[in-house]
Design a protein around this motif. Sequence first.
Motif, PDB file in Angstrom:
ATOM      1  N   ARG A   1      -0.990   5.574  10.727  1.00 26.25           N
ATOM      2  CA  ARG A   1       0.125   5.543  11.674  1.00 26.25           C
ATOM      3  C   ARG A   1       1.266   6.425  11.168  1.00 26.25           C
ATOM      4  O   ARG A   1       2.424   6.210  11.530  1.00 26.25           O
ATOM      5  N   ASP A   2       0.937   7.425  10.356  1.00 27.98           N
ATOM      6  CA  ASP A   2       1.914   8.406   9.881  1.00 27.98           C
ATOM      7  C   ASP A   2       3.040   7.752   9.084  1.00 27.98           C
ATOM      8  O   ASP A   2       4.193   8.180   9.140  1.00 27.98           O
ATOM      9  N   THR A   3       2.682   6.699   8.337  1.00 25.60           N
ATOM     10  CA  THR A   3       3.671   5.900   7.614  1.00 25.60           C
ATOM     11  C   THR A   3       3.242   5.717   6.164  1.00 25.60           C
ATOM     12  O   THR A   3       2.080   5.402   5.892  1.00 25.60           O
ATOM     13  N   THR A   4       4.186   5.902   5.250  1.00 24.94           N
ATOM     14  CA  THR A   4       3.953   5.701   3.826  1.00 24.94           C
ATOM     15  C   THR A   4       4.719   4.464   3.360  1.00 24.94           C
ATOM     16  O   THR A   4       5.873   4.263   3.738  1.00 24.94           O
ATOM     17  N   LEU A   5       4.072   3.653   2.556  1.00 26.42           N
ATOM     18  CA  LEU A   5       4.741   2.545   1.869  1.00 26.42           C
ATOM     19  C   LEU A   5       4.848   2.903   0.399  1.00 26.42           C
ATOM     20  O   LEU A   5       3.861   3.321  -0.226  1.00 26.42           O
ATOM     21  N   ALA A   6       6.038   2.771  -0.169  1.00 28.02           N
ATOM     22  CA  ALA A   6       6.251   3.041  -1.585  1.00 28.02           C
ATOM     23  C   ALA A   6       7.175   1.979  -2.168  1.00 28.02           C
ATOM     24  O   ALA A   6       7.921   1.318  -1.445  1.00 28.02           O
ATOM     25  N   PHE A   7       7.111   1.821  -3.492  1.00 29.56           N
ATOM     26  CA  PHE A   7       7.978   0.916  -4.233  1.00 29.56           C
ATOM     27  C   PHE A   7       8.936   1.748  -5.078  1.00 29.56           C
ATOM     28  O   PHE A   7       8.626   2.871  -5.470  1.00 29.56           O
ATOM     29  N   ALA A   8      10.091   1.167  -5.398  1.00 30.68           N
ATOM     30  CA  ALA A   8      11.054   1.816  -6.294  1.00 30.68           C
ATOM     31  C   ALA A   8      11.680   0.762  -7.198  1.00 30.68           C
ATOM     32  O   ALA A   8      12.061  -0.318  -6.735  1.00 30.68           O
ATOM     33  N   SER A   9      11.767   1.062  -8.482  1.00 35.04           N
ATOM     34  CA  SER A   9      12.377   0.195  -9.485  1.00 35.04           C
ATOM     35  C   SER A   9      13.182   1.062 -10.445  1.00 35.04           C
ATOM     36  O   SER A   9      13.169   2.287 -10.338  1.00 35.04           O
ATOM     37  N   ARG A  10      13.833   0.413 -11.406  1.00 35.58           N
ATOM     38  CA  ARG A  10      14.537   1.184 -12.432  1.00 35.58           C
ATOM     39  C   ARG A  10      13.729   1.291 -13.724  1.00 35.58           C
ATOM     40  O   ARG A  10      14.181   1.900 -14.689  1.00 35.58           O
ATOM     41  N   ALA A  11      12.556   0.740 -13.760  1.00 34.25           N
ATOM     42  CA  ALA A  11      11.705   0.877 -14.937  1.00 34.25           C
ATOM     43  C   ALA A  11      11.247   2.325 -15.078  1.00 34.25           C
ATOM     44  O   ALA A  11      10.994   3.012 -14.089  1.00 34.25           O
ATOM     45  N   PRO A  12      11.120   2.821 -16.316  1.00 31.99           N
ATOM     46  CA  PRO A  12      10.579   4.160 -16.530  1.00 31.99           C
ATOM     47  C   PRO A  12       9.129   4.253 -16.054  1.00 31.99           C
ATOM     48  O   PRO A  12       8.401   3.254 -16.000  1.00 31.99           O
ATOM     49  N   GLN A  13       8.699   5.455 -15.731  1.00 30.25           N
ATOM     50  CA  GLN A  13       7.352   5.655 -15.212  1.00 30.25           C
ATOM     51  C   GLN A  13       6.248   5.161 -16.144  1.00 30.25           C
ATOM     52  O   GLN A  13       5.275   4.556 -15.663  1.00 30.25           O
ATOM     53  N   PRO A  14       6.330   5.361 -17.468  1.00 29.43           N
ATOM     54  CA  PRO A  14       5.243   4.843 -18.311  1.00 29.43           C
ATOM     55  C   PRO A  14       5.055   3.331 -18.179  1.00 29.43           C
ATOM     56  O   PRO A  14       3.921   2.832 -18.205  1.00 29.43           O
ATOM     57  N   ASP A  15       6.157   2.590 -18.023  1.00 28.94           N
ATOM     58  CA  ASP A  15       6.047   1.139 -17.846  1.00 28.94           C
ATOM     59  C   ASP A  15       5.453   0.794 -16.486  1.00 28.94           C
ATOM     60  O   ASP A  15       4.651  -0.126 -16.364  1.00 28.94           O
ATOM     61  N   ILE A  16       5.865   1.521 -15.463  1.00 26.56           N
ATOM     62  CA  ILE A  16       5.316   1.290 -14.122  1.00 26.56           C
ATOM     63  C   ILE A  16       3.814   1.550 -14.119  1.00 26.56           C
ATOM     64  O   ILE A  16       3.018   0.750 -13.597  1.00 26.56           O
ATOM     65  N   GLU A  17       3.411   2.648 -14.710  1.00 24.71           N
ATOM     66  CA  GLU A  17       1.990   2.992 -14.742  1.00 24.71           C
ATOM     67  C   GLU A  17       1.184   1.950 -15.521  1.00 24.71           C
ATOM     68  O   GLU A  17       0.070   1.581 -15.128  1.00 24.71           O
ATOM     69  N   ARG A  18       1.751   1.440 -16.607  1.00 24.92           N
ATOM     70  CA  ARG A  18       1.055   0.425 -17.408  1.00 24.92           C
ATOM     71  C   ARG A  18       0.832  -0.856 -16.618  1.00 24.92           C
ATOM     72  O   ARG A  18      -0.281  -1.419 -16.615  1.00 24.92           O
ATOM     73  N   VAL A  19       1.894  -1.325 -15.936  1.00 24.02           N
ATOM     74  CA  VAL A  19       1.767  -2.572 -15.181  1.00 24.02           C
ATOM     75  C   VAL A  19       0.878  -2.386 -13.959  1.00 24.02           C
ATOM     76  O   VAL A  19       0.092  -3.278 -13.604  1.00 24.02           O
ATOM     77  N   GLN A  20       0.957  -1.233 -13.302  1.00 27.55           N
ATOM     78  CA  GLN A  20       0.066  -0.988 -12.171  1.00 27.55           C
ATOM     79  C   GLN A  20      -1.397  -1.032 -12.597  1.00 27.55           C
ATOM     80  O   GLN A  20      -2.246  -1.608 -11.901  1.00 27.55           O
ATOM     81  N   ALA A  21      -1.696  -0.417 -13.741  1.00 26.86           N
ATOM     82  CA  ALA A  21      -3.071  -0.411 -14.224  1.00 26.86           C
ATOM     83  C   ALA A  21      -3.536  -1.828 -14.543  1.00 26.86           C
ATOM     84  O   ALA A  21      -4.667  -2.221 -14.226  1.00 26.86           O
ATOM     85  N   ARG A  22      -2.645  -2.613 -15.152  1.00 21.82           N
ATOM     86  CA  ARG A  22      -3.006  -3.987 -15.505  1.00 21.82           C
ATOM     87  C   ARG A  22      -3.262  -4.843 -14.271  1.00 21.82           C
ATOM     88  O   ARG A  22      -4.207  -5.635 -14.231  1.00 21.82           O
ATOM     89  N   MET A  23      -2.424  -4.661 -13.243  1.00 20.78           N
ATOM     90  CA  MET A  23      -2.484  -5.515 -12.060  1.00 20.78           C
ATOM     91  C   MET A  23      -3.369  -4.964 -10.949  1.00 20.78           C
ATOM     92  O   MET A  23      -3.618  -5.636  -9.955  1.00 20.78           O
ATOM     93  N   GLY A  24      -3.823  -3.725 -11.093  1.00 14.38           N
ATOM     94  CA  GLY A  24      -4.681  -3.147 -10.064  1.00 14.38           C
ATOM     95  C   GLY A  24      -3.930  -2.693  -8.829  1.00 14.38           C
ATOM     96  O   GLY A  24      -4.498  -2.659  -7.733  1.00 14.38           O
TER      97      GLY A  24
END
Length: 239
Positions: free
Chosen positions: A111-134
């Motif tokens: 539907r031509d729509t993107t969903l994204a998240f934004a936080s103040r955590a640095p990218q390495p921390d975001i990538e680590r938690v995303q990998a852990r949580m799937g």
Amino acid sequence: MNSTHPVKAVTAAEWETARLQLLTKEQELTRARDAVAADRRRRPWLRIDQDYIFDGPDGTAHLPDLFGGRRQLLLYRAFFEPGVSGWPDHACVGCSLMADQVAHLAHLNARDTTLAFASRAPQPDIERVQARMGWSIPWYTITDSFDTDFGVADWYGTNAFIRAGDSVYRTYFVNDREHEPMGATLSSLDFTALGRQEDSEDSPTGYPQAPRFSWLDRHDEYGPTETSATGSADHAHCD
């Protein structure tokens, strides 16, 4: 079974009568929700003139980059950063629930729509938690006053944006209990400027519309041409 429910045995006919009585109320609620969504599609748009900058998986990203080439953006402010319960191992429990309940993103993308998240955590921390949580949701790092300017510095919420030409507009904002439907594809689309883009909706003239559910497919079977909606919205109310 231990229960405080006042058990009352009924016949199948009585059970069905009680179900239909409640169904009437549920249908009234659905019609009211549709009416609110129709009103939402007619709200004014606020043009965003400031250049908001994020860190992303591929480096520096400006707000228009977060659209991922699509027309609409739903940007959820997730609390994962120093000072938030669970840091650095987890995002907050509520934001983790939100991430867990997000439907497959291919349907929103169709539907031509993107969903994204934004936080103040640095990218390495975001990538680590995303990998852990799937989690595979695009997730960016806020680097400036975005959270303060858009009402999400101290509390979660989703801002809806749309691109019109070279401009980005804020079309809606939702948080608190009203945010609970977010994550499911159809409910999330109801918070966007263009809605579900179906001909059963009450939308302004010129908004993209297709027969109800005609755009749906299995998440691994959408073709390249289905990643963008057709038609153009009436932008007379943008400014």
